[in-house]
Design a protein around this motif. Structure first.
Motif: not given
Ligand code: SF4
Ligand SMILES: C[S@@+](CC[C@H](N)C(=O)[O-])C[C@H]1O[C@@H](n2cnc3c(N)ncnc32)[C@H](O)[C@@H]1O
Length: 384
Positions: A66-68, A19-24, A15-17
Motif C-alpha cells: 500500500g497504502g495500508t 498521509k505520512c509526511p515522508y511517504c511518496d 488508502w491510508c488513515v
Molecule cells: S503507505 Fe504507509 S508510510 Fe505511506 S502514508 Fe500510508 S501509512 Fe504512511
C-alpha cells in the motif's frame, strides 16, 4: 534465450488513515466510507484484463502492499483471494503477505486474515520511540505496535516482518539501536531496516524537520544495527532486509532476482517476460484510485506499457540483483536478460578494479565497499 522466471502477484491497496509526511508511495488519505467492495471488483477486472500476459503460469507469491492494506477487512481479502484463484493458479503454500499498519488493527482481525489465506504479515512499525513516531506523523504508539504484533502471533502468524526506519529526526545512535533491540524482542522472522530518505514531493522534502542525522551518523547506525541483528540471528541478505534462516521474503527475492510480477491496483507496476516474443514488458496502471475505479479492466486503466529493450536490460537487472549480499550468478543474468554474459564483461572489469565487486567463478558478489556505493556500481551499467 529469455525464459520466463517465477511469477509473483502484487496487489496495490491505495488508502491510508493519514498521509505520512515522508511517504511518496501511491497512498491517499481515505476520507469517509471507502469503496472496499467496488475496489475488489476493480482488482478482479484488472486481473482478468492482464490474464493473457500470463496464460498457463503459476503465481508463486502474492503481496498486498500500500497504502495500508490492513484497512481492508479480512472478508475483502478473502473475497479477492477466492476470485483471483478461480482465474489464476496460485501455488499451494504460496507466500501471501499483507502490509499492516499497527494503528489500523486495534480489534485484532488477524485470525480472519489467516483464514483468508494470508500467511505473512509486514508491520509498519518504523520506531518504538513515541517521540520519533510523533515526528513521523504516525497514527500509532510503540505500545500499539507491540500489542498488534503479539495479537498476530496469538492468531498463529509465525512469519512476521517489522519495518523500521532509521536516521530519523532527533534520533541518536543509541535510540536507533534501542529500536532494533525492541523489534528483536518481539521475535519476528524478518526485519526491514530503511534509512529515512527525503523523497521529492513529500512534506519532509519541502520542509525538512530539524535533527536529521548526517550521512556518517546514518552509516554508523546502519553498521551498529546490522551487527545487533546479526547477533540475534538475523542475517542481512539485501540492502535493507534481514532474516532468520529460511525466512527471507520470497516475494521480494523474486523482484531482486529480476523475476516476473503482475501488478494490479491503482498505480501498480508489473514486469513480465513474454517468452514467445522474446520481450520483457513493463506495465503500470493509472495512479489515482478514483480514476482506477472507473476504468479498471479496460485498456484505459493502463498507465503505460514499455519494453525493456536489450540495451536497458543489464542496468535494470543490476538495479535489483546488486542489492543482494549474495550477488548473482552469470547464468541468472543470461536467463533473465536473454543476453550473453560477455555483454557486461567490460563493466564488471571496471567494478572489480575499483574494488566494488568480486567475481568468484560464475558468481558476482558486491564487496563491502561496493555495498556502500551501490548506486555508483549500478550506474556503471547505464546504457550509453
Ligand atoms: S503507505 Fe504507509 S508510510 Fe505511506 S502514508 Fe500510508 S501509512 Fe504512511
Ligand atoms: C508502503 S509502506 C507500507 C506499510 C504501511 N503503509 C505503514 O506505513 O505502516 C512500506 C515501508 O516503507 C518504508 N518507507 C516509506 N517511506 C519511506 C521513506 N521516505 N524513507 C525510508 N523508508 C520509507 C516504511 O518503513 C514503510 O513501512
Amino acid at each position: 534465450m529469455l525464459t520466463p522466471p517465477a511469477l509473483s502477484l502484487y496487489v496495490h491497496l491505495p488508502w491510508c488513515v493519514r498521509k505520512c509526511p515522508y511517504c511518496d508511495f501511491n497512498s491517499h488519505e481515505g476520507r469517509g466510507a471507502l469503496p472496499f467492495d467496488a475496489y475488489i471488483d476493480a482488482l478482479i477486472a484488472d486481473l482478468e484484463h492482464d490474464l493473457p500476459l500470463v496464460w498457463g503460469r503459476t503465481v508463486q507469491t502474492v503481496f498486498f502492499g500500500g497504502g495500508t492494506p490492513s484497512l481492508f477487512a479480512p472478508e475483502h481479502i478473502d473475497r479477492f483471494l477466492q476470485l483471483a484463484s478461480a482465474r489464476l493458479r496460485i501455488a499451494p503454500g504460496a507466500e501471501i503477505t499483507l502490509e499492516t499498519n499497527p494503528g489500523t488493527v486495534e480489534h485484532g482481525p488477524f485470525a480472519g486474515y489467516r483464514a483468508a489465506g494470508v500467511n505473512r504479515l509486514s508491520f509498519g512499525v518504523q520506531s518504538f520511540d513515541d517521540g520519533c513516531l510523533q515526528r513521523l506523523g504516525r497514527i500509532h504508539s510503540s505500545g500499539d505496535a507491540e500489542r498488534a504484533v503479539r495479537a498476530a502471533q496469538d492468531a498463529g502468524f509465525d512469519n512476521i516482518n517489522l519495518d523500521l526506519m532509521y536516521a530519523l529526526p532527533g534520533q541518536t545512535l543509541a535510540m536507533a539501536e534501542a529500536d532494533v533491540l525492541r523489534a528483536i524482542a518481539l521475535q519476528p522472522s524478518h526485519l526491514s531496516h530503511y534509512q529515512l530518505t527525503l523523497e521529492p514531493n513529500t512534506l519532509f522534502a519541502a520542509k525538512p524537520p530539524p535533527g536529521i542525522p548526517d550521512d556518517d551518523l546514518g552509516w554508523d547506525m546502519q553498521e551498529h544495527c546490522q551487527s545487533a541483528m546479526a547477533d540475534a540471528g538475523f542475517a542481512q541478505y539485501e540492502v535493507s532486509a534481514y532474516a532468520r534462516p529460511g525466512r527471507q521474503c520470497a516475494h521480494n527475492l523474486n523482484y531482486w532476482t529480476f523475476g516476473d510480477y503482475l501488478g494490479i491496483g491503482a498505480g501498480a507496476h508489473g514486469k513480465l517476460t513474454l517468452g514467445a516474443d522474446q520481450r520483457i514488458l513493463r506495465r503500470w496502471k493509472v495512479k489515482h484510485p478514483a480514476r482506477y475505479l472507473e476504468v479498471a479492466g479496460t485498456a484505459a486503466a493502463i498507465g503505460g506499457d514499455e519494453d525493456i529493450n536489450a540495451d536497458r536490460r543489464p542496468f535494470d537487472f543490476m538495479l535489483n540483483a546488486l542489492r543482494l549480499n549474495a550477488g548473482f550468478g552469470l547464468d541468472l543474468f543470461e536467463r533473465r536478460t536473454g543476453l550473453p554474459a560477455t555483454a557486461i564483461s567490460a563493466e564488471l572489469a571496471i567494478a572489480r578494479e575499483r574494488g566494488w565487486l568480486d567475481t568468484n567463478g560464475d558468481r558476482v558478489v558486491p564487496t563491502e565497499l561496493g555495498r556502500r556505493f551501490t548506486n555508483d556500481v549500478i550506474g556503471l551499467f547505464l546504457p550509453d
